[in-house]
Design an enzyme around this catalytic site. Structure first.
Site, PDB file in Angstrom:
ATOM      1  N   HIS A   1       1.736   0.895   8.723  1.00  0.00           N
ATOM      2  CA  HIS A   1       0.809  -0.213   8.489  1.00  0.00           C
ATOM      3  C   HIS A   1       0.369  -0.870   9.800  1.00  0.00           C
ATOM      4  O   HIS A   1      -0.780  -1.277   9.937  1.00  0.00           O
ATOM      5  CB  HIS A   1       1.496  -1.232   7.584  1.00  0.00           C
ATOM      6  CG  HIS A   1       0.604  -2.322   7.094  1.00  0.00           C
ATOM      7  ND1 HIS A   1      -0.528  -2.073   6.350  1.00  0.00           N
ATOM      8  CD2 HIS A   1       0.656  -3.668   7.254  1.00  0.00           C
ATOM      9  CE1 HIS A   1      -1.113  -3.229   6.065  1.00  0.00           C
ATOM     10  NE2 HIS A   1      -0.426  -4.199   6.604  1.00  0.00           N
TER      11      HIS A   1
ATOM     12  N   SER B   1      -5.261  -5.568   6.524  1.00  0.00           N
ATOM     13  CA  SER B   1      -4.180  -5.960   5.631  1.00  0.00           C
ATOM     14  C   SER B   1      -4.624  -7.146   4.755  1.00  0.00           C
ATOM     15  O   SER B   1      -5.661  -7.064   4.096  1.00  0.00           O
ATOM     16  CB  SER B   1      -2.939  -6.296   6.465  1.00  0.00           C
ATOM     17  OG  SER B   1      -1.822  -6.438   5.664  1.00  0.00           O
TER      18      SER B   1
ATOM     19  N   ASP C   1       0.736   4.782   6.498  1.00  0.00           N
ATOM     20  CA  ASP C   1       0.902   3.421   5.991  1.00  0.00           C
ATOM     21  C   ASP C   1       1.398   3.505   4.547  1.00  0.00           C
ATOM     22  O   ASP C   1       0.652   3.878   3.647  1.00  0.00           O
ATOM     23  CB  ASP C   1      -0.444   2.696   6.064  1.00  0.00           C
ATOM     24  CG  ASP C   1      -0.365   1.245   5.592  1.00  0.00           C
ATOM     25  OD1 ASP C   1       0.692   0.830   5.087  1.00  0.00           O
ATOM     26  OD2 ASP C   1      -1.383   0.532   5.745  1.00  0.00           O
TER      27      ASP C   1
END
Lengths: 204, 417
Positions: B379, B177, B346
């Site tokens: 995610h 991320s 995601d």
């Protein structure tokens, strides 16, 4: 310990060896449907090729990573949008063409991303296939071991069929090799071979 | 600047444990760990034009830096994580590192062979200098006056940390991320110092939708009456409600629609008689209860100013900005070998964003491996125990080890054991 030694494949099939012989040392190679990366690892270790592979299956991707192959996980049916025009010297599509939905599209895409293309596919013209059909059954043989209802092979062809399509797409065939199992077939390959391997030059 | 010695924390913790046999370290854990705080007195010039006069970084390390100093791995954290990447916190045995399933002896990032650094970024609230730290110019907490930060600023601070450790080049810089953005930024801004760049569930820039969610979160904090322009420390308040709502919004974006459907569906929390609704605005559905709980928990330990700073750094990240939006040109000077991983569900940083990076790297003829993991968890999947994901990362690190002449893996622990 070198970077590549521990992952070199020990046995490489005859067709892959022939494909390798058509690839220039040190050139850039894209292997579509690279499976566990056997061919690319062989090319990297023996010919100093800079390679990349495309593979969809999770297990194969993991195996290719372990082999030290640069693999990109993607469905080939989605095309080769990740790759630029003429980004590679040679693009290989081994034993996959016959299972693709959009046959013409992938061949055009191959011609777009590389100067040379290499394609292998099971030869539907192999004579026992004809015999099987005469006996009233769909052929089931070593190179095509599936029943009619569970086969992934949806676009089967003979050598002549492929040559016609290549001509229509202006792919200039430079080499042909034919195999039956691990043996090369030179006499009457249209009838006697189970696997055909073509190398072509892209139009431009 | 004083040379910092590199203590072998894993060895130290092993000793601790032999002294107290009632505790057991799970196999594959780096053991009990404590952070160190490393001071930097040289001012840090920031992208905003502001200058951070001095700062401290909280750091944990695992494994041993080898003599050639070529086995170092830097782990960059995302929005709400810290330097505590792996192991059991010495202060709190329940506090397990945020990427403990990934980092440890025999795990994908194998601390038997690699020296792993977890660093807390400046602006954070977990030990490194941040908005709650004392501003040396005023003697009071920085609060709203803490300078704005960018991913590139963090990388600059991390590079100085690498200097302290005497690490010229990392075997790998890795993050998920926002951490993946830092890894990517390392490869762009310090190409000679990154051998391998591992970018997981990340993106080369936020979309309008991503920025939109961040803005909702920020407005929620800033419009909380307890926020006081960021100087709530002086007022003895905390914008708890605003921060809690910010976290609720963020949390939704970490999960997939399917995942939420499976976890909560439309299940009612405490239905009235005969399964009836209560017909009111208190918690009616399980998902509400979950989000409220997550938000409230978060607001007790996370600093609102840090949340603002980090979401803004996310918004600003866009290495292609100085190249007319052309990511391939931004990556022209990159020399690292790349691994990218994305997760199909995601929708915060979807696979298409990772593919953009792959494409730009291929355009520059950089070696790149890319795995697109068909995982249901959105995610958040990058923090979870997906065996395919861990196998790809493990295979890649084994490859790095072979390339660098590090020892072979001697055991497999954790997700792949």
């Amino acid at each position: 310990m070198s970077a590549t030694a521990p992952v070199a494949p020990r046995h490489v099939r005859a067709d892959l060896k022939r494909i390798a012989s058509w690839i220039e040392p040190g050139s850039r190679v894209l292997d579509l449907g690279c499976a566990d990366g056997t061919l690319l690892a062989y090319l990297q270790n023996n010919k100093g090729v800079v390679g990349a592979g495309v593979e969809l299956n999770d297990e194969q991707v993991i195996a290719a990573v372990r082999r030290g192959v640069q693999v990109i996980q993607q469905n080939l049916e989605e095309g080769l949008a990740l790759f630029d025009d003429q980004q590679f010297d040679t693009v290989v599509l081994s034993r996959t063409l016959q299972s693709m939905h959009n046959t013409e599209h992938i061949l055009r895409e191959m011609a777009r991303v590389a100067r040379y293309g290499i394609v292998s596919f099971p030869n539907f013209g192999y004579w026992p296939h004809g015999w099987s059909i005469l006996m009233g059954r769909m052929p089931v043989t070593g190179e095509m071991p599936y029943q009619w209802f569970d086969t992934p092979n949806i676009h089967l062809c003979t050598l002549k069929d492929f040559e016609d399509l290549a001509a229509a797409l202006q792919l200039r065939i430079t080499h042909l090799a034919t195999f039956n199992g691990n043996k090369e077939v030179k006499l009457l390959p249209g009838w006697r071979s189970t696997l055909a391997v073509y190398r072509f030059e892209s139009p431009n | 600047m004083a040379e910092v010695s590199v203590p072998d924390i894993s060895a130290a913790s092993a000793e601790n444990f032999s002294a107290s046999p009632s505790n057991t370290i799970p196999p594959g854990s780096v053991g009990v760990v404590s952070p160190r705080f490393i001071s930097f007195t040289e001012p840090l010039a920031l992208a905003s034009g502001q200058v951070l006069p001095s700062y401290e970084l909280a750091v944990e390390t695992y494994g041993v830096l080898n003599e050639q100093r070529n086995n170092a791995v830097l782990i960059c954290h995302a929005l709400n994580a810290s330097h505590h990447v792996a192991g059991i916190s010495a202060d709190n045995p329940k506090d397990i590192g945020w990427w403990d399933n990934m980092v440890g002896p025999g795990k994908a990032v194998d601390t038997d062979r690699y020296f792993v650094i977890g660093v807390n970024n400046i602006g954070s609230c977990f030990g490194s200098t941040g908005p709650a730290s004392i501003n040396p110019a005023t003697g009071k907490p920085w609060g709203g006056a803490f300078p704005m930060l960018t991913v590139e600023d963090w990388v600059r601070a991390q590079a100085r940390l690498a200097d302290r450790f005497g690490i010229e080049k990392f075997a790998a810089v890795m993050g998920g991320s926002l951490g993946g953005m830092q890894a990517l930024s390392w490869a762009i801004t310090c190409p000679d110092r990154v051998g391998h760049c591992i970018v997981i569930a990340s993106t080369p820039r936020l979309s309008a939708q991503n920025i939109g969610f961040n803005e909702v979160a920020r407005r929620s904090i800033i419009s909380d009456p307890d926020f006081h322009g960021g100087d709530y420390y002086a007022h003895g308040t905390v914008p708890r409600h605003g921060l809690s709502v910010a976290r609720m919004v963020g949390h939704i974006t970490y999960l997939s629609d399917d995942d939420m459907a499976t976890k909560f569906g439309r299940t009612q929390r405490a239905p009235a008689d005969n399964g009836e609704f209560h017909y009111g605005y208190d918690v009616e559905f399980e998902v509400e209860s979950y989000l409220r709980y997550q938000g409230e928990k978060f607001s007790t330990y996370f600093d609102a100013n840090t949340y603002l700073l980090i979401t803004r750094a996310l918004d600003y990240f866009d290495p292609s900005r100085n190249y007319g939006g052309d990511l391939a040109r931004a990556l022209q000077g990159v020399t690292a070998d790349f691994l990218l991983v994305s997760f199909t569900t995601d929708w915060r940083f979807p696979p298409a964003r990772s593919r953009e990076i792959v494409r730009a790297l291929l355009k520059n003829k950089r070696p790149v491996t890319y795995a697109e993991i068909d995982a249901p968890h959105g995610h958040d999947a990058f923090l979870l125990d997906d065996a395919r994901y861990h196998a790809v990362v493990q295979g890649y690190y084994d490859r790095i080890a072979a390339k660098l002449g590090l020892p072979e893996r001697s055991r497999t622990t954790g997700v792949l054991a």
